[in-house]
Write an enzyme that holds these catalytic residues in place. Structure first.
Site, PDB file in Angstrom:
ATOM      1  N   GLY A  69       0.832  -1.197   0.000  1.00 36.00           N
ATOM      2  CA  GLY A  69       0.000   0.000   0.000  1.00 36.00           C
ATOM      3  C   GLY A  69       0.862   1.241   0.000  1.00 36.00           C
ATOM      4  CB  SER A  70       1.232   4.135  -1.495  1.00 34.96           C
ATOM      5  OG  SER A  70       0.032   4.328  -2.213  1.00 34.96           O
ATOM      6  CG  PHE A  73       4.797  12.065   4.391  1.00 29.82           C
ATOM      7  CD1 PHE A  73       5.215  13.088   3.555  1.00 29.82           C
ATOM      8  CD2 PHE A  73       4.049  12.386   5.507  1.00 29.82           C
ATOM      9  CE1 PHE A  73       4.891  14.409   3.829  1.00 29.82           C
ATOM     10  CE2 PHE A  73       3.730  13.703   5.792  1.00 29.82           C
ATOM     11  CZ  PHE A  73       4.149  14.715   4.941  1.00 29.82           C
ATOM     12  N   GLY A  74       4.804   7.863   1.912  1.00 30.27           N
ATOM     13  CA  GLY A  74       5.595   6.700   1.561  1.00 30.27           C
ATOM     14  C   GLY A  74       4.786   5.520   1.082  1.00 30.27           C
ATOM     15  CB  SER A  75       5.321   2.934  -1.130  1.00 31.55           C
ATOM     16  OG  SER A  75       4.889   3.990  -1.972  1.00 31.55           O
ATOM     17  CB  VAL A  76       3.776  -0.250   3.322  1.00 35.45           C
ATOM     18  CG1 VAL A  76       4.092  -1.470   4.190  1.00 35.45           C
ATOM     19  CG2 VAL A  76       3.723   1.007   4.189  1.00 35.45           C
ATOM     20  CE  LYS A  89       5.531   4.861   6.301  1.00 31.35           C
ATOM     21  NZ  LYS A  89       4.712   5.274   7.464  1.00 31.35           N
ATOM     22  CG  ASP A 191      -2.390   9.954  11.945  1.00 34.82           C
ATOM     23  OD1 ASP A 191      -3.576  10.331  12.039  1.00 34.82           O
ATOM     24  OD2 ASP A 191      -1.872   9.628  10.865  1.00 34.82           O
TER      25      ASP A 191
END
Length: 340
Positions: A69-70, A73-76, A89, A191
């Site tokens: 997923g994304s 601030f980033g992608s996993v 990540k 968060d």
């Protein structure tokens, strides 16, 4: 506070992981995967000696990388590392807000040294990427334990299976345990929401994504919010009023977010509808909160439901001092445990 300073300015030269990016050799000892990667105490001292995550990723051991997923601030990715399944990540460079993306990477490591059943464990992190790994647009890479393919948001809104009282109570208790632990180490997540709570195959909730987190000054109970911390605040539907007003920051901000998340666990609904700016204004100016009226949600009409409603009201109070601590929250949740 997460630091935008390159790690080469933070670590002693003798363990600088970027001196040889070709081999990515590391002085850090690799222990059994069931514990962690640790720095040998006999060689290093102080903060470095207590670091539980490696400052080097052994790239040749990273195989079978698959996107999961994304986010902002980033992608996993899911991958194999030394024969174990891990989550990878990559924090990407944000052209519109480079400072925020850099802060997000360093904030992820605020809980890197923490080990707890209800916290996603960091294994390694580095800003060094050897040639050929296609990470030119990334600020840094973080290896974490792979919890599973599910998060609470998916369970709440993409699954048809019932979520009974015993289940949502267990999930809420897991989150509260995780919050008590990080707060005891002066870390505030900022968060907390269903999408940032992963659920393992063993049905254990683990708090993830510390990209908005802050490490509070250990000398104080609170910390002023710097205007330069552009990543602070998290998701607007779960954001505490004091964050919206730029007031002092305490762990009670997470308790507010917990309250919204807990309400979602009970109702399986979205907390608000309407325009974002209208919601933000109403939360601060008119004490807008999700509905706990009997006619909207009959679950709140029972005796236990009324106790839950009272505790929810304390969690999302407009005044942080009126909210329970994570420790107090756990005591109340224990009293509300469903009878079996």
């Amino acid at each position: 506070m997460p630091s935008p300073i390159p790690v080469t300015r933070l670590l002693p030269k003798d363990i600088n992981p970027f001196l040889d990016i070709g081999t990515c050799s590391s002085p850090l000892a690799k222990y059994s995967f069931g514990t962690s990667l640790q720095v040998p105490v006999q060689r290093f001292h102080g903060k470095v000696a207590s670091r539980l995550w490696s400052t080097v990723i052994h790239w040749k051991e990273l195989i079978s990388v698959q996107p999961v997923g994304s986010g902002g601030f980033g992608s996993v990715y899911k991958a194999e590392y030394f024969g174990e399944t891990v989550a990878l990540k990559k924090v990407k460079k944000c052209t519109k807000n480079k400072l925020a993306s850099r802060q997000s990477f360093w904030a992820e490591l605020n809980a890197g040294h923490l080990r707890h059943r209800n916290i996603v464990r960091v294994i390694a992190a580095t800003t060094c990427v050897p040639p050929g790994f296609g990470d030119e647009g990334s600020i840094g890479t973080i290896l974490m334990e792979f919890v599973g393919d599910r998060n609470l948001h998916q369970i709440l809104y993409a699954c048809v299976e019932p979520l009974g009282e015993d289940k949502w109570h267990k999930y809420a208790t897991d989150i509260a345990h995780g919050l008590r632990f990080i707060h005891s180490h002066s870390v505030v997540h900022l968060d907390i929401k269903p999408a940032n709570v992963l659920v393992s195959r063993e049905d254990v909730c683990k708090i993830a994504d510390f990209g908005c987190s802050l490490k509070l000054d250990y000398k104080c109970e609170f910390s002023a919010i710097s205007p330069h911390l552009s990543h602070v605040g998290g998701t607007y539907t779960h954001r505490a009023p004091e964050l919206l007003k730029g007031e002092e920051l305490t762990p009670k901000a997470d308790i507010f977010s917990f309250g919204i998340t807990w309400w979602q666990l009970i109702t399986r609904e979205q907390p608000y509808t309407g325009d974002r700016q209208h919601v933000l204004y109403a939360v601060v100016a008119h004490n807008l909160r999700p509905s706990v009226r009997d006619q909207d949600h009959p679950v709140f009409g029972s005796e236990q439901g009324r106790q839950v409603r009272t505790l929810l009201g304390r969690c999302w109070s407009g005044e942080g001092l009126c909210r329970p601590s994570a420790q107090e929250l756990l005591l109340h949740l224990e009293q509300l445990r469903p009878q079996t």
